[in-house]
Design a protein around this motif. Sequence first.
Motif, PDB file in Angstrom:
ATOM      1  N   ARG A 124      -8.829 -11.037  -6.215  1.00 28.07           N
ATOM      2  CA  ARG A 124      -7.585 -11.915  -6.322  1.00 28.07           C
ATOM      3  C   ARG A 124      -7.577 -12.048  -7.868  1.00 28.07           C
ATOM      4  O   ARG A 124      -6.548 -12.012  -8.489  1.00 28.07           O
ATOM      5  CB  ARG A 124      -7.957 -13.713  -5.942  1.00 28.07           C
ATOM      6  N   GLY A 125      -8.741 -12.110  -8.621  1.00 27.69           N
ATOM      7  CA  GLY A 125      -8.418 -12.245  -9.949  1.00 27.69           C
ATOM      8  C   GLY A 125      -7.894 -10.937 -10.618  1.00 27.69           C
ATOM      9  O   GLY A 125      -7.119 -10.990 -11.494  1.00 27.69           O
ATOM     10  N   ARG A 126      -8.352  -9.791  -9.944  1.00 32.14           N
ATOM     11  CA  ARG A 126      -7.907  -8.379 -10.578  1.00 32.14           C
ATOM     12  C   ARG A 126      -6.397  -8.282 -10.449  1.00 32.14           C
ATOM     13  O   ARG A 126      -5.464  -8.043 -11.241  1.00 32.14           O
ATOM     14  CB  ARG A 126      -8.507  -7.377  -9.974  1.00 32.14           C
ATOM     15  N   LEU A 127      -5.932  -8.932  -9.169  1.00 32.00           N
ATOM     16  CA  LEU A 127      -4.568  -8.748  -8.786  1.00 32.00           C
ATOM     17  C   LEU A 127      -3.882  -9.681  -9.667  1.00 32.00           C
ATOM     18  O   LEU A 127      -2.515  -9.148  -9.866  1.00 32.00           O
ATOM     19  CB  LEU A 127      -4.428  -9.254  -7.322  1.00 32.00           C
ATOM     20  N   GLU A 128      -4.272 -11.122 -10.139  1.00 34.74           N
ATOM     21  CA  GLU A 128      -3.673 -11.810 -10.675  1.00 34.74           C
ATOM     22  C   GLU A 128      -3.569 -11.357 -12.281  1.00 34.74           C
ATOM     23  O   GLU A 128      -2.291 -11.401 -12.866  1.00 34.74           O
ATOM     24  CB  GLU A 128      -4.321 -13.255 -10.762  1.00 34.74           C
ATOM     25  N   ALA A 129      -4.411 -10.719 -12.685  1.00 28.04           N
ATOM     26  CA  ALA A 129      -4.544 -10.014 -14.248  1.00 28.04           C
ATOM     27  C   ALA A 129      -3.646  -8.988 -14.143  1.00 28.04           C
ATOM     28  O   ALA A 129      -2.936  -8.624 -15.324  1.00 28.04           O
ATOM     29  CB  ALA A 129      -5.880  -9.650 -14.600  1.00 28.04           C
ATOM     30  N   ALA A 130      -3.262  -8.169 -13.127  1.00 33.60           N
ATOM     31  CA  ALA A 130      -2.295  -7.303 -13.006  1.00 33.60           C
ATOM     32  C   ALA A 130      -1.098  -7.731 -12.944  1.00 33.60           C
ATOM     33  O   ALA A 130      -0.091  -6.654 -13.005  1.00 33.60           O
ATOM     34  CB  ALA A 130      -2.790  -6.133 -11.880  1.00 33.60           C
ATOM     35  N   GLY A 131      -0.814  -8.837 -12.616  1.00 34.08           N
ATOM     36  CA  GLY A 131       0.535  -9.239 -12.473  1.00 34.08           C
ATOM     37  C   GLY A 131       1.208  -9.376 -11.212  1.00 34.08           C
ATOM     38  O   GLY A 131       2.372  -9.766 -10.859  1.00 34.08           O
ATOM     39  N   ALA A 132       0.364  -9.443 -10.263  1.00 36.29           N
ATOM     40  CA  ALA A 132       0.890  -9.197  -8.713  1.00 36.29           C
ATOM     41  C   ALA A 132       1.307 -10.609  -8.679  1.00 36.29           C
ATOM     42  O   ALA A 132       0.827 -11.506  -8.942  1.00 36.29           O
ATOM     43  CB  ALA A 132      -0.297  -8.893  -7.798  1.00 36.29           C
ATOM     44  N   ASP A 133       2.394 -10.819  -7.606  1.00 39.37           N
ATOM     45  CA  ASP A 133       2.857 -12.020  -7.300  1.00 39.37           C
ATOM     46  C   ASP A 133       2.035 -12.369  -6.299  1.00 39.37           C
ATOM     47  O   ASP A 133       2.333 -12.300  -4.808  1.00 39.37           O
ATOM     48  CB  ASP A 133       4.376 -11.874  -6.854  1.00 39.37           C
ATOM     49  N   LEU A 134       1.012 -13.370  -6.489  1.00 42.26           N
ATOM     50  CA  LEU A 134      -0.036 -13.890  -5.394  1.00 42.26           C
ATOM     51  C   LEU A 134       0.749 -14.850  -4.487  1.00 42.26           C
ATOM     52  O   LEU A 134       0.376 -15.129  -3.452  1.00 42.26           O
ATOM     53  CB  LEU A 134      -1.095 -14.508  -5.969  1.00 42.26           C
TER      54      LEU A 134
END
Length: 142
Positions: A124-134
């Motif tokens: 989750r943190g990696r996706l958030e850091a990459a700018g993914a729209d959680l």
Amino acid sequence: MTEREPFRTRIKVRHYELDTLGHLNHAVYHSYGEVSRLELLEQAGALRSLEGFAAVLLESHIVFRRELRAGDEVDVTCDVKFGSGKTFSMDSNIVKVDGTLAAEITCTLGLMDLERRKLVADPRGRLEAAGADLRLMSTSEG
């Protein structure tokens, strides 16, 4: 507050996807789930922003509820649920346009570091850091 709807992808059942009984081959239900998972990851920006990382399928389980036949149109949902470990779930429902539930798919995934060939500790943190729209990916996100 109203409950948000999960991401949806519309798919039409094609004749060549049928088995000898005239309904959708069991393996194609899994393919429909994969289509929805990849569409969600793409639209959320996770595919282009995660250079060097990839979501990998670790487990998949399906419950068949109703048959699908050629020409049927279905909406395939996808909703991500993050936990505290290395894995997360991406669950899908395959629903006929008339609202009939045809199948439920539950998948466990991880986010792999493609150089190290290991799952990352906090997907989750990696996706958030990459700018993914959680928020698009998960109905349980803010």
